[in-house]
Each structure stands twice: as structure tokens, then as C-alpha cells.
Design an enzyme around this catalytic site. Sequence first.
Site, PDB file in Angstrom:
ATOM      1  N   LYS A 192      33.634  19.316  38.145  1.00  0.00           N
ATOM      2  CA  LYS A 192      35.134  19.545  38.575  1.00  0.00           C
ATOM      3  C   LYS A 192      35.577  20.954  38.270  1.00  0.00           C
ATOM      4  O   LYS A 192      35.720  21.150  36.903  1.00  0.00           O
ATOM      5  CB  LYS A 192      36.168  18.811  38.223  1.00  0.00           C
ATOM      6  N   GLU A 268      36.942  20.001  24.046  1.00  0.00           N
ATOM      7  CA  GLU A 268      37.150  21.374  23.679  1.00  0.00           C
ATOM      8  C   GLU A 268      38.387  21.899  24.142  1.00  0.00           C
ATOM      9  O   GLU A 268      38.722  21.989  25.174  1.00  0.00           O
ATOM     10  CB  GLU A 268      36.103  22.227  24.088  1.00  0.00           C
ATOM     11  N   CYS A 302      40.751  29.943  24.130  1.00  0.00           N
ATOM     12  CA  CYS A 302      41.297  28.855  23.223  1.00  0.00           C
ATOM     13  C   CYS A 302      41.317  29.376  21.957  1.00  0.00           C
ATOM     14  O   CYS A 302      42.017  28.610  21.250  1.00  0.00           O
ATOM     15  CB  CYS A 302      40.421  27.492  23.706  1.00  0.00           C
ATOM     16  N   GLU A 399      50.233  26.942  21.526  1.00  0.00           N
ATOM     17  CA  GLU A 399      49.459  27.851  22.174  1.00  0.00           C
ATOM     18  C   GLU A 399      50.054  28.481  23.240  1.00  0.00           C
ATOM     19  O   GLU A 399      50.758  28.214  24.237  1.00  0.00           O
ATOM     20  CB  GLU A 399      48.422  27.113  22.693  1.00  0.00           C
ATOM     21  N   ILE A 400      50.326  29.992  22.983  1.00  0.00           N
ATOM     22  CA  ILE A 400      51.076  30.707  24.081  1.00  0.00           C
ATOM     23  C   ILE A 400      50.109  31.105  25.321  1.00  0.00           C
ATOM     24  O   ILE A 400      50.409  31.121  26.413  1.00  0.00           O
ATOM     25  CB  ILE A 400      51.428  32.032  23.483  1.00  0.00           C
TER      26      ILE A 400
HETATM   27  P1  NAD Z   1      44.677  21.475  31.602  1.00  0.00           P
HETATM   28  O1  NAD Z   1      44.229  21.020  30.548  1.00  0.00           O
HETATM   29  O2  NAD Z   1      45.761  20.966  32.512  1.00  0.00           O
HETATM   30  O3  NAD Z   1      43.357  21.997  32.896  1.00  0.00           O
HETATM   31  C1  NAD Z   1      42.131  22.079  32.526  1.00  0.00           C
HETATM   32  C2  NAD Z   1      41.138  21.205  33.391  1.00  0.00           C
HETATM   33  O4  NAD Z   1      41.619  19.742  33.389  1.00  0.00           O
HETATM   34  C3  NAD Z   1      41.374  21.626  34.916  1.00  0.00           C
HETATM   35  O5  NAD Z   1      40.153  21.442  35.665  1.00  0.00           O
HETATM   36  C4  NAD Z   1      42.402  20.572  35.507  1.00  0.00           C
HETATM   37  O6  NAD Z   1      42.220  20.500  36.841  1.00  0.00           O
HETATM   38  C5  NAD Z   1      41.820  19.269  34.850  1.00  0.00           C
HETATM   39  N1  NAD Z   1      42.885  18.201  34.534  1.00  0.00           N
HETATM   40  C6  NAD Z   1      44.483  18.450  34.221  1.00  0.00           C
HETATM   41  N2  NAD Z   1      44.915  17.304  34.380  1.00  0.00           N
HETATM   42  C7  NAD Z   1      43.844  16.288  34.324  1.00  0.00           C
HETATM   43  C8  NAD Z   1      43.966  14.790  34.443  1.00  0.00           C
HETATM   44  N3  NAD Z   1      45.248  14.474  34.576  1.00  0.00           N
HETATM   45  N4  NAD Z   1      42.875  14.275  34.466  1.00  0.00           N
HETATM   46  C9  NAD Z   1      41.441  15.093  34.485  1.00  0.00           C
HETATM   47  N5  NAD Z   1      41.639  16.414  34.610  1.00  0.00           N
HETATM   48  C10 NAD Z   1      42.774  16.991  34.500  1.00  0.00           C
HETATM   49  O7  NAD Z   1      44.858  23.029  31.617  1.00  0.00           O
HETATM   50  P2  NAD Z   1      45.867  23.930  32.245  1.00  0.00           P
HETATM   51  O8  NAD Z   1      46.982  23.629  32.831  1.00  0.00           O
HETATM   52  O9  NAD Z   1      45.015  24.924  33.241  1.00  0.00           O
HETATM   53  O10 NAD Z   1      46.607  25.119  31.452  1.00  0.00           O
HETATM   54  C11 NAD Z   1      47.622  24.433  30.239  1.00  0.00           C
HETATM   55  C12 NAD Z   1      46.999  24.993  29.020  1.00  0.00           C
HETATM   56  O11 NAD Z   1      45.875  24.591  28.382  1.00  0.00           O
HETATM   57  C13 NAD Z   1      47.135  26.556  28.812  1.00  0.00           C
HETATM   58  O12 NAD Z   1      48.437  27.093  28.591  1.00  0.00           O
HETATM   59  C14 NAD Z   1      46.346  26.618  27.577  1.00  0.00           C
HETATM   60  O13 NAD Z   1      47.265  26.283  26.498  1.00  0.00           O
HETATM   61  C15 NAD Z   1      45.435  25.416  27.591  1.00  0.00           C
HETATM   62  N6  NAD Z   1      44.199  25.727  28.148  1.00  0.00           N
HETATM   63  C16 NAD Z   1      43.152  25.809  27.045  1.00  0.00           C
HETATM   64  C17 NAD Z   1      41.803  26.176  27.560  1.00  0.00           C
HETATM   65  C18 NAD Z   1      40.805  25.936  26.437  1.00  0.00           C
HETATM   66  O14 NAD Z   1      39.518  26.554  26.818  1.00  0.00           O
HETATM   67  N7  NAD Z   1      40.912  25.470  25.286  1.00  0.00           N
HETATM   68  C19 NAD Z   1      41.468  26.408  28.664  1.00  0.00           C
HETATM   69  C20 NAD Z   1      42.655  26.328  29.838  1.00  0.00           C
HETATM   70  C21 NAD Z   1      43.829  26.102  29.370  1.00  0.00           C
END
Ligand code: NAD
Length: 500
Positions: A192, A268, A302, A399-400
Amino acid sequence: RFGTAAAAEEPISPSVQVGETQLLINGKFVDAASGKTFPTLDPRTGEVIARVSEGDAEDVDRAVVAARKAFDEGPWPKMTAYERSRILLRFADLIEKHNDEIAALETWDNGKPYEQAAHIEVPMLARLMRYYAGWTDKIHGLIVPADGPHHVQVLHEPIGVVGQIIPWNFPLLMYGWKVGPALACGNTIVLKTAEQTPLSALYVSKLLHEAGLPEGVLNIISGFGPTAGAALAGHMDVDKIAFTGSTDTGKVILELSARSNLKAVTLELGGKSPFIVMDDADIDQAVELAHFALFFNQGQCCCAGSRTFVHERVYDEFVEKSKARALKRVVGDPFRKGVEQGPQIDDEQFKKILRYIKSGVDSGATLVTGGDKLGDKGYYIQPTIFSDVQDDMKIAQEEIFGPVQSIFKFNDLNEVIKRANASQYGLAAGVFTNNLDTANTLTRALRAGTIWVNCFDIFDAAIPFGGYKMSGIGREKGIDSLKNYLQVKAVVTALKNPAW
Ligand code: NAD
């Protein structure tokens, strides 16, 4: 051209087309069962690039059925390792052939500088595929010298149907880190993508099928987290889930596994990585690297070096030079040559970052430069620096995920070790010093999955990456990534004639 940034040069005009927008299930591009679609937006303007099929639980189920069939009936897990390797190698060739279109699509959907996508990320995706192609015929088990009259083999088998959920900050690289090892080990996949960036994975997955991937081996679902993502993580017939994203969502993924079939989980997650500058370091180099460690990819990494710790003897000079560097940062349309920073991914992240900047000001940190949005269209933010940041401030702890550098002062090695480790995260750390003993002390003492010494963000395919503490479970890339995608089977056979 924006604000105080220097002028970017002429626009680059790569040919870019949207490509596929439907779900990829069983080797075919198909509509979502519900017929629903959602828009994916251009972060430069907020305008719609395309409408994409919106996968939901029913589509995840269809994709898992296809992946299960492809796993159980083959040909993928039963193909020779050499043939699997050749498909991945052909895929790498096709990625290179279409480098510029793929990069343009990635920039359009994500907002990252085109030059970064074209010269770093797409070539790295090809490199990753060649790295994993090299592994397919080197994954093998062991013969174990156990006590007693037994012949003991340990077999390494593919784990089965693998679910993978990726974020929007590096859509193609996260795809490569996940798909590469899973395929090399002979698994089948339902992946996904992030709802903000669905396009490039669909584009390259079509190329992977052109390279000879059998149908059903890789299925791609575009859609949202709480619907499609949760359906995948909680599915009873998925054997393993690999996730990259926020720590909060990582916890949800673990819960979904626990409440369903206890599928294996690797995560991760987020970070708040320290970047430590000692007083013996080359200050100009340290300034440049600390700038890169934080601002690369619009600060949406990240592992961003988001806590810059600077020794008090060089602190004032470091802050002044960091300010000068940030003022020179070229922010603008990511399709323009020379642009270092494009827009943030979307309105939600844009507003969240501006809230963090306000929180930094309100809590008494010194705003050295930046601090506001840039322009009136899209999600651009000024390169921002805070100095005099204290460990208990919100901007020091959370994390900003944006272009906001926080600079802290320290005066003692043991002190900075304690403060650097005083975080719920442990993804990465940067160490800047010319003293070998200081470097060795720091690399041993810091609790993080990657320590970069006098460098930052080095991402070779062979180097493992992952987090301590709440930054995750497991490692991606390198040999360690294969363990995530293999089952271990012990076969113990009694020996009638133990003499042999
Ligand atoms: P997120 O964790 O919500 O999303 C990442 C992935 O998880 C997306 O594909 C999303 O659709 C999916 N997802 C979200 N909720 C889910 C659920 N309940 N069940 C299964 N899958 C789910 O991250 P975001 O909202 O896109 O970003 C929010 C914060 O996350 C950012 O501000 C940042 O701090 C962090 N982030 C970290 C990384 C990293 O590489 N570590 C990457 C993106 C975002």
C-alpha cells in the site's frame, strides 16, 4: 523564485505523464471494487494531478487472494533463483531507461527537487534492485553440528504473503527497500502506497511486469491508512507486515497484528536524531553537513539531524555560519535547475510545521532566520533556524518533519552523550570531530541504529538501516533485511549409523 532565496536557474522540462492510476491486482490494472477514486495533488499548487482508484478492505482482500495464489501455485517461489535474479536485473535496466520520466513523476507528486529525484533516488532504486538480484541465489541454509545421532539442516524459506505499507517522503526508495528483499527471498507482496504519493509505484510496477514478473507476485493498492492500510495489517492471510511511517501508526500496526494472526512485524518509524559538533571539527564543513542533515528533502526525513548539538567554544560561529547558509538555500519550483528545496508534501504537514515554529518562538528559543511560509501558492516554508533550544522544549522532543533546524549548546562529552540519548527515538546520529578517541567514544555510547561520522545520509544498498527504541523494529537494506522475509525451518533426521 521566492523570498530571500537566490534565483533558481531555468526550468527543466522533462516529459512527464501520469501513467497508471488504477490498482494493480494479479498483474492487471483494475478499478477499486467500490469504484471510488481520490485526488493526488501537486504540492507546488495544491492542484489535482490525477484521480487514483481508492482501494479498500475488499480490494486488499482481492490482492491478498492473488498474492496467495501466486505464492502457493507459483511460479515465483518455485522459479530458479537465477531466473528471479534476471527479472530484477531487467527491472533495473528499465528503471534506468525511464530515469527522467520516473523522476519527473516523483517530483510532480511529492514536490522534491527534480535533480534530486533524477540523480539520486531513481538511480538508487536501480542500484537496490541489482543489489537484491545478487542475493537471490546466495540465500541458503545451514547444516548444524548438533549433539546426538542426528543430521540437522536449517532451511531458509520465503515467509509467504507479505504486506508492505510505505510513506510519502521517499515513495520510490521506500518501495525499493521493501519490494527488493521480499522478492529476492521468493515472497509475494501486497504493497500500500501513501495516499499523498501513489503515482511512481504504479509506474515502476508496470516496468517490473514488463521485466517478466509473473502476475499476482506484486500487487499495489493506492488508498488511505485507516481503511486499506488497516485491512492489510489486520488481514488473517498475510504472513508478515513491513511498515514505514510515524511511531503512532507503527503502534497501530503492532496492535492489528496482535488482534489478527500475529503476523511478523517490522517497523521503520520516526526519529529525532542528534548531530554533534565537537570544538575540534572543521566548522565550515560541519555547518554544511548539519545543514544538509536537516534540510535535505525539505526536512522530511525520518533520520533528519534535527537536534544540532554544538560545543560552546564554537557555538556562536556555528550559529552565524548556519544562518548564512540557510539564507543562501534556494527554495522554489522543484522543476527548476539549482533548486535545493521544494514545497512540503501537503497542507496538513505545512500547517503542522508552522505550528511547531510558533511553539519554538513561544517557548523562548531564538529565531535566527526564517520562521514563516514562502509565497502564496503551494506549501513552501522558509528555511528556519532556532538557536538556544532547550531539551525540554516541544521542538526539541517531537519530530517536526520540516525545514526547521534546532541548535543546542553543550560543553562536555559526557553531557552531550546523555542529552543525545535522552529521546524516545534512536534512529540515527551524526558525529563531527577530528579526534579519533572522541569519535570512538561517541559511536559506542550513542543509542541509534546508524551513526555517521564526519558524513551524513549515506544510504548504500548494503548498509543496514533501522532504529533503536521507538524508532522501530528490524533493519532494512543489507544482509539484515533478508531476515525479515525468511522463515527458518529446522529439519532433524535420525541417523541409523552415527559413525558417519
Ligand atoms: P503515517 O504513519 O500516518 O503514514 C504512513 C503510512 O501509513 C501511509 O501509507 C498511511 O496511509 C499508512 N497508515 C496511516 N494510518 C494507518 C493505519 N491506521 N493502519 C495502517 N496504515 C496506516 O504518517 P503521515 O501521517 O503520513 O505523517 C505523519 C508523521 O509521520 C510525519 O509528520 C512524520 O513525523 C512521520 N513520518 C515518518 C516517516 C519515516 O520515514 N519515518 C515517513 C513519513 C512520515
